[in-house]
Design an enzyme around this catalytic site. Structure first.
Site, PDB file in Angstrom:
ATOM      1  N   SER A  52       0.827  -1.215   0.000  1.00 40.00           N
ATOM      2  CA  SER A  52       0.000   0.000   0.000  1.00 40.00           C
ATOM      3  C   SER A  52       0.856   1.259   0.000  1.00 40.00           C
ATOM      4  O   SER A  52       1.995   1.248   0.447  1.00 40.00           O
ATOM      5  CB  SER A  52      -0.898   0.034   1.237  1.00 40.00           C
ATOM      6  OG  SER A  52      -1.602  -1.168   1.355  1.00 40.00           O
TER       7      SER A  52
HETATM    8  N1  SAH Z   1      -0.139  -4.997   4.134  1.00 38.00           N
HETATM    9  C1  SAH Z   1       0.584  -5.385   2.932  1.00 38.00           C
HETATM   10  C2  SAH Z   1      -0.186  -5.151   1.660  1.00 38.00           C
HETATM   11  C3  SAH Z   1      -1.225  -6.140   1.506  1.00 38.00           C
HETATM   12  S1  SAH Z   1      -1.829  -6.474  -0.104  1.00 38.00           S
HETATM   13  C4  SAH Z   1       1.921  -4.696   2.857  1.00 38.00           C
HETATM   14  O1  SAH Z   1       2.196  -3.836   3.680  1.00 38.00           O
HETATM   15  O2  SAH Z   1       2.716  -5.062   1.972  1.00 38.00           O
HETATM   16  C5  SAH Z   1      -3.130  -7.562   0.386  1.00 38.00           C
HETATM   17  C6  SAH Z   1      -2.678  -8.917   0.827  1.00 38.00           C
HETATM   18  O3  SAH Z   1      -3.830  -9.583   1.348  1.00 38.00           O
HETATM   19  C7  SAH Z   1      -2.153  -9.784  -0.306  1.00 38.00           C
HETATM   20  O4  SAH Z   1      -0.857 -10.229   0.009  1.00 38.00           O
HETATM   21  C8  SAH Z   1      -3.148 -10.946  -0.370  1.00 38.00           C
HETATM   22  O5  SAH Z   1      -2.543 -12.192  -0.680  1.00 38.00           O
HETATM   23  C9  SAH Z   1      -3.707 -10.944   1.047  1.00 38.00           C
HETATM   24  N2  SAH Z   1      -5.018 -11.573   1.216  1.00 38.00           N
HETATM   25  C10 SAH Z   1      -6.125 -11.468   0.438  1.00 38.00           C
HETATM   26  N3  SAH Z   1      -7.139 -12.186   0.952  1.00 38.00           N
HETATM   27  C11 SAH Z   1      -6.656 -12.757   2.107  1.00 38.00           C
HETATM   28  C12 SAH Z   1      -7.226 -13.625   3.088  1.00 38.00           C
HETATM   29  N4  SAH Z   1      -8.473 -14.046   3.031  1.00 38.00           N
HETATM   30  N5  SAH Z   1      -6.441 -14.019   4.112  1.00 38.00           N
HETATM   31  C13 SAH Z   1      -5.150 -13.598   4.219  1.00 38.00           C
HETATM   32  N6  SAH Z   1      -4.558 -12.781   3.315  1.00 38.00           N
HETATM   33  C14 SAH Z   1      -5.307 -12.360   2.271  1.00 38.00           C
END
Ligand code: SAH
Length: 196
Positions: A52
């Site tokens: 993000s």
């Molecule tokens: N906080 C992260 C950015 C996250 S992007 C950072 O600082 O880099 C969103 C993430 O959520 C992705 O890696 C995706 O694989 C994960 N995601 C999506 N659905 C999910 C779920 N149900 N459980 C766990 N992770 C999930």
């Protein structure tokens, strides 16, 4: 980054600003180069996911109103950047990622950088982490359809906040939930929260 993209644009929580200044963002997006790493943009990481933009990470962390003593849950570890920022604003972070590869990389990097108060789990985050609940804050970094998953709301400590991007009729916004009250914050764009 802190002055230009964060303080000037309304992030006032000094602990969050200090955390944003301390976490080496370039380590979480290798290949982006220093200039892009500290620009206020979301960047691509592996597995088609994104890290993000700094302002959103800071705003979500600040919205939780942390005192520093909480255990916080993050759903969507991705690169581990958000978990690193959170870990400097609370006592302990449990972060959940459904992609095993991303979880492993984030765990290794957080370990290398000395963030030893972060537990990374490969798991479906929509179930939360009932064995570690209740949480003094929950940050969801993938967009839920309609509402934040009920299991997460159940795992909030009394008076604690949950922040989550929620998509309704094509419109996506950061939602803040505290004591059963919902507040809509800014429009955002996240990858979808995969259910199940
Ligand atoms: N906080 C992260 C950015 C996250 S992007 C950072 O600082 O880099 C969103 C993430 O959520 C992705 O890696 C995706 O694989 C994960 N995601 C999506 N659905 C999910 C779920 N149900 N459980 C766990 N992770 C999930």
């Amino acid at each position: 980054m802190v002055e230009r993209h964060l303080r000037r644009r309304g992030i006032a929580d000094e602990r969050v600003l200090a955390a944003m200044a301390a976490v080496p963002r370039e380590r979480f997006c290798p290949g982006a180069g220093l200039r892009r790493a500290y620009s206020d943009r979301a960047l691509r990481i592996e597995e088609g996911q994104t890290i993000s933009q700094p302002w959103v990470v800071a705003a979500m962390t600040a919205a939780l109103g942390l005192s520093g003593r909480e255990r916080v849950l993050e759903v969507g570890t991705g690169s581990g950047y958000g978990a690193a920022v959170l870990s400097r604003c609370c006592r302990e972070v449990v972060t959940l990622e459904r992609h095993a590869l991303l979880a492993q990389r984030a765990e290794r990097l957080l370990g290398e950088l000395g963030y030893d108060n972060v537990e990374v789990r490969t798991a479906d985050g929509t179930n939360g982490a009932p064995d570690r609940a209740p949480f003094g804050g929950i940050s969801v970094t993938a967009a839920a359809e309609g509402a934040p998953p009920a299991a997460l709301v159940d795992q909030l400590a009394e008076g604690a906040a949950l922040v989550c991007p929620v998509r309704r009729n094509g419109d996506e916004r950061l939602i803040l939930l505290r004591d059963g009250l919902e507040e809509a914050l800014v429009p955002v764009r996240f990858v979808p929260l995969v259910e199940g």
